[in-house]
Scaffold this active site. Structure first.
Site, mmCIF file in Angstrom:
data_model
loop_
_atom_site.group_PDB
_atom_site.id
_atom_site.type_symbol
_atom_site.label_atom_id
_atom_site.label_comp_id
_atom_site.label_asym_id
_atom_site.label_seq_id
_atom_site.Cartn_x
_atom_site.Cartn_y
_atom_site.Cartn_z
ATOM 1 N N LYS A 43 -1.827 2.247 15.067
ATOM 2 C CA LYS A 43 -3.376 2.390 14.535
ATOM 3 C C LYS A 43 -4.111 3.520 14.735
ATOM 4 N N ARG A 86 3.584 -9.608 28.870
ATOM 5 C CA ARG A 86 4.106 -8.750 27.867
ATOM 6 C C ARG A 86 4.363 -7.425 28.351
ATOM 7 N N ARG A 122 -10.300 -9.953 27.321
ATOM 8 C CA ARG A 122 -10.490 -9.412 25.789
ATOM 9 C C ARG A 122 -11.859 -9.689 25.577
ATOM 10 N N SER A 141 -0.313 -6.361 12.356
ATOM 11 C CA SER A 141 -1.324 -6.639 13.455
ATOM 12 C C SER A 141 -0.944 -7.202 14.548
ATOM 13 N N LYS A 184 -1.285 -15.746 17.145
ATOM 14 C CA LYS A 184 -2.246 -15.210 17.961
ATOM 15 C C LYS A 184 -2.759 -16.310 18.795
ATOM 16 N N ALA A 196 -0.440 2.466 18.839
ATOM 17 C CA ALA A 196 -0.187 3.951 18.604
ATOM 18 C C ALA A 196 -0.195 4.086 17.149
ATOM 19 N N TYR A 199 2.001 -0.919 18.351
ATOM 20 C CA TYR A 199 0.741 -1.382 17.318
ATOM 21 C C TYR A 199 -0.300 -0.483 17.608
ATOM 22 N N ILE A 202 0.804 -1.162 -0.042
ATOM 23 C CA ILE A 202 -0.191 0.069 0.023
ATOM 24 C C ILE A 202 0.857 1.127 -0.131
ATOM 25 N N THR A 211 -8.951 -0.823 15.508
ATOM 26 C CA THR A 211 -9.209 -1.765 16.525
ATOM 27 C C THR A 211 -9.577 -0.918 17.870
ATOM 28 N N ASP A 212 -9.986 -1.788 18.751
ATOM 29 C CA ASP A 212 -10.214 -1.328 20.190
ATOM 30 C C ASP A 212 -9.232 -0.911 20.800
ATOM 31 N N GLU A 213 -8.026 -1.096 20.499
ATOM 32 C CA GLU A 213 -6.713 -1.038 21.379
ATOM 33 C C GLU A 213 -6.310 0.480 21.271
HETATM 34 P P1 NAD Z 1 -3.017 -10.178 9.522
HETATM 35 O O1 NAD Z 1 -1.694 -9.577 10.135
HETATM 36 O O2 NAD Z 1 -3.508 -11.364 9.718
HETATM 37 O O3 NAD Z 1 -3.039 -9.549 8.169
HETATM 38 C C1 NAD Z 1 -2.754 -8.547 7.570
HETATM 39 C C2 NAD Z 1 -2.639 -8.422 5.875
HETATM 40 O O4 NAD Z 1 -2.095 -7.371 5.459
HETATM 41 C C3 NAD Z 1 -1.662 -9.587 5.426
HETATM 42 O O5 NAD Z 1 -2.186 -10.390 4.392
HETATM 43 C C4 NAD Z 1 -0.537 -8.928 5.014
HETATM 44 O O6 NAD Z 1 0.317 -9.436 3.914
HETATM 45 C C5 NAD Z 1 -1.076 -7.409 4.410
HETATM 46 N N1 NAD Z 1 -0.088 -6.374 4.650
HETATM 47 C C6 NAD Z 1 0.799 -6.179 5.560
HETATM 48 N N2 NAD Z 1 1.431 -4.876 5.244
HETATM 49 C C7 NAD Z 1 0.980 -4.578 3.970
HETATM 50 C C8 NAD Z 1 1.577 -3.585 2.938
HETATM 51 N N3 NAD Z 1 2.324 -2.646 3.501
HETATM 52 N N4 NAD Z 1 0.859 -3.495 1.875
HETATM 53 C C9 NAD Z 1 -0.193 -4.527 1.467
HETATM 54 N N5 NAD Z 1 -0.553 -5.361 2.534
HETATM 55 C C10 NAD Z 1 0.055 -5.542 3.525
HETATM 56 O O7 NAD Z 1 -4.133 -8.997 10.050
HETATM 57 P P2 NAD Z 1 -5.749 -9.296 10.797
HETATM 58 O O8 NAD Z 1 -5.714 -9.838 11.865
HETATM 59 O O9 NAD Z 1 -6.478 -9.775 9.641
HETATM 60 O O10 NAD Z 1 -6.163 -7.591 10.918
HETATM 61 C C11 NAD Z 1 -6.763 -7.001 9.656
HETATM 62 C C12 NAD Z 1 -7.060 -5.327 10.078
HETATM 63 O O11 NAD Z 1 -8.002 -5.469 11.152
HETATM 64 C C13 NAD Z 1 -5.572 -4.643 10.590
HETATM 65 O O12 NAD Z 1 -5.741 -3.605 10.145
HETATM 66 C C14 NAD Z 1 -5.895 -4.721 12.197
HETATM 67 O O13 NAD Z 1 -5.422 -3.807 12.857
HETATM 68 C C15 NAD Z 1 -7.375 -4.913 12.275
HETATM 69 N N6 NAD Z 1 -7.990 -5.700 13.453
HETATM 70 C C16 NAD Z 1 -7.547 -6.821 13.815
HETATM 71 C C17 NAD Z 1 -8.242 -7.381 14.857
HETATM 72 C C18 NAD Z 1 -8.033 -8.850 15.171
HETATM 73 O O14 NAD Z 1 -8.544 -9.321 16.067
HETATM 74 N N7 NAD Z 1 -7.114 -9.445 14.288
HETATM 75 C C19 NAD Z 1 -9.347 -6.944 15.596
HETATM 76 C C20 NAD Z 1 -9.535 -5.441 15.145
HETATM 77 C C21 NAD Z 1 -8.997 -4.627 14.152
HETATM 78 O O1 DAU Z 2 -8.171 -6.221 20.531
HETATM 79 C C1 DAU Z 2 -7.913 -6.056 19.005
HETATM 80 C C2 DAU Z 2 -6.568 -6.665 18.842
HETATM 81 O O2 DAU Z 2 -6.763 -7.981 19.236
HETATM 82 C C3 DAU Z 2 -6.308 -6.327 17.238
HETATM 83 O O3 DAU Z 2 -6.221 -5.085 16.901
HETATM 84 C C4 DAU Z 2 -4.871 -6.894 17.106
HETATM 85 O O4 DAU Z 2 -4.411 -6.970 15.651
HETATM 86 C C5 DAU Z 2 -5.179 -8.718 17.389
HETATM 87 O O5 DAU Z 2 -3.587 -9.317 17.642
HETATM 88 C C6 DAU Z 2 -5.506 -8.573 18.989
HETATM 89 O O6 DAU Z 2 -4.463 -8.219 20.086
HETATM 90 P P1 DAU Z 2 -4.272 -8.833 21.325
HETATM 91 O O7 DAU Z 2 -2.842 -8.436 21.781
HETATM 92 O O8 DAU Z 2 -5.277 -8.676 22.427
HETATM 93 O O9 DAU Z 2 -4.202 -10.523 20.880
HETATM 94 P P2 DAU Z 2 -3.228 -11.641 21.048
HETATM 95 O O10 DAU Z 2 -4.072 -12.954 20.492
HETATM 96 O O11 DAU Z 2 -1.709 -11.378 20.669
HETATM 97 O O12 DAU Z 2 -3.360 -11.872 22.574
HETATM 98 C C7 DAU Z 2 -4.685 -11.986 23.213
HETATM 99 C C8 DAU Z 2 -4.449 -12.191 24.755
HETATM 100 O O13 DAU Z 2 -3.604 -13.152 25.138
HETATM 101 C C9 DAU Z 2 -3.438 -10.935 25.112
HETATM 102 O O14 DAU Z 2 -3.887 -10.597 26.635
HETATM 103 C C10 DAU Z 2 -1.992 -11.601 25.342
HETATM 104 C C11 DAU Z 2 -2.410 -12.872 25.594
HETATM 105 N N1 DAU Z 2 -1.372 -13.822 25.140
HETATM 106 C C12 DAU Z 2 -1.296 -13.885 23.836
HETATM 107 C C13 DAU Z 2 -0.096 -14.764 23.228
HETATM 108 C C14 DAU Z 2 0.394 -14.807 21.757
HETATM 109 C C15 DAU Z 2 -0.734 -14.870 26.106
HETATM 110 O O15 DAU Z 2 -1.167 -14.940 27.048
HETATM 111 N N2 DAU Z 2 0.165 -15.735 25.529
HETATM 112 C C16 DAU Z 2 0.420 -15.688 24.084
HETATM 113 O O16 DAU Z 2 1.285 -16.613 23.624
#
Ligand code: NAD
Ligand code: DAU
Length: 362
Positions: A168, A296, A228, A89, A203, A166, A164, A64, A138-140
């Protein structure tokens, strides 16, 4: 795809939520998708294998931040919307190496906004008012809640705590400013933690399922009482589709699952599902694999989303319950261990060493 067909441009559509969104969109809508993804470690074309013969899906490998490429895609495909999922992410990765998060989440969103603005300002009036730039966030960005605080609303002040979050938050502010200053019709969605198929196994939920299935330790950070708000990814996709169609330009919408759980509750629940559907010799309870490890840094204690605005304005409610969604998800990973093995490369093994190798048992 025939010339002149209306399309949407999705970025990050080979990642977890992006690929679920593209699959969901093409199942529900006629409008074709141009999918721009850099295919970082988190992007995987296998997620989109079901679309191999679907002419409505065009995949473009690219960044992008590549403004010439984005401009070309906008010029050639003339999309009616841009849906931005492309991002770095993973919070833990942002702690070890924030630079990529600044580059993609801030600079990348800025590049997309600039090119979208240039394209949009040359559209005819009717097309201009129909155009949308939807930014998935994101909610973060709202920071961390205390145990008795009310859930985040759209007016909660931003207080991001990780690099992350910050990055977003910065991208959300840029998106907001492009509406306020230039009139670009933007909609921002802020969503809670997603779970479901195709989530990269770094994750919490997929990592724990995969480790438990392989009888490896389940590394819970700190006391495991961080909370969460979990949402099944299909519900998130539906909410984004609605916000894209009927969300008001300039508005932000919170999306949440109304399913607050501590990490220990989540891990114990998925262990109980594995005990039932995939019993293993020598393991009576998969939860015996739980290992508390060093926390963390800056770990947010609690997130909770108030999605009342989305419900009252657009009639959205999550369809999936956490217990049924989790069971489906655990089963999906067990059935797709070949997918898991395919996405975890040598670089992933280095990441596991970096993130967990020096984390002492707590
Ligand atoms: P992800 O890490 O699984 O996927 C991100 C995708 O973006 C990948 O396919 C990667 O190849 C692509 N990408 C990364 N950098 C790029 C670049 N510079 N140009 C083009 N493509 C690029 O992430 P996700 O969990 O699917 O999250 C997607 C979106 O939703 C993110 O913006 C994240 O902040 C937001 N979000 C995620 C969660 C969650 O729980 N996973 C929750 C709330 C919001
Ligand atoms: O809240 C939305 C966000 O949720 C998204 O914006 C992010 O992209 C997504 O990665 C996610 O962030 P979290 O940090 O909440 O997700 P994660 O799965 O990394 O961790 C969930 C919780 O579990 C968090 O409190 C950290 C904990 N954790 C995570 C891992 C990877 C562990 O205890 N052990 C682990 O090994």
């Amino acid at each position: 795809m025939p010339r002149g067909t209306r399309v949407i441009l999705v970025t990050g559509g080979a990642g977890f939520i992006g690929s679920n969104f593209v699959l969901d969109w093409l199942a529900a809508e006629r409008t074709p998708v141009v999918n721009l993804d850099k295919l970082t470690y988190a992007g995987n074309l296998e997620n989109l294998a079901g679309l191999k013969n679907d002419a409505r899906h065009t995949f473009v490998k690219g960044d992008i931040n590549d403004r010439a490429l984005v401009a070309k895609l906008l010029r050639e495909h003339r999309p009616q919307a841009v849906v931005n999922f492309a991002a770095e992410s993973h919070v833990d990765r942002s702690i070890h190496g924030p630079a990529d998060f600044v580059q993609t989440n801030i600079m990348g969103t800025f590049s997309l906004l600039e090119e979208a603005r240039a394209y949009w300002s040359n559209l005819k009036e009717a097309e201009k008012s129909d155009f949308r730039f939807l930014h998935a966030s994101t909610d973060e960005v709202y920071g961390s809640l205390g145990a008795n605080d009310p859930a985040f609303t759209e007016t909660t002040p931003y207080a991001p705590n990780s690099p992350y979050a910050a990055s977003k938050a910065a991208s959300d502010h840029l998106v907001r400013s492009y509406h306020h200053t230039y009139g670009l019709p933007v909609v921002t969605t802020n969503c809670s933690n997603n779970y479901g198929p195709y989530q990269f196994p770094e994750k919490l939920i997929p990592l724990m399922v995969v480790n438990a299935a392989k009888r490896k330790p389940l590394p819970v950070y700190g006391d495991g009482k961080n909370v969460r708000d979990w949402l099944y990814v299909g519900d998130h996709c539906e909410a984004v589709r609605l916000a894209l169609k009927r969300g008001r330009p300039g508005e932000t919408y919170n999306i949440g699952g109304n399913a607050e759980k501590t990490n220990l509750e989540v891990v114990n629940a998925l262990c109980a599902i594995l005990d039932e559907i995939r019993p293993q010799p020598h393991i009576t309870h998969h939860s015996s694999l739980i290992t508390h490890v060093q926390d963390r840094p800056g770990h947010d204690r609690r997130y909770a989303m108030d999605a009342g605005k989305l419900r009252s304005e657009l009639g959205w409610m999550p369809r999936e319950q956490f217990d049924t969604g989790l069971k489906k998800t655990v089963q999906w990973y067990l059935d797709h261990m070949a997918w898991v093995d395919g996405v975890v490369s040598g670089a992933y093994r280095s990441w596991i060493d970096l993130n967990y190798g020096r984390r002492e048992r707590a």
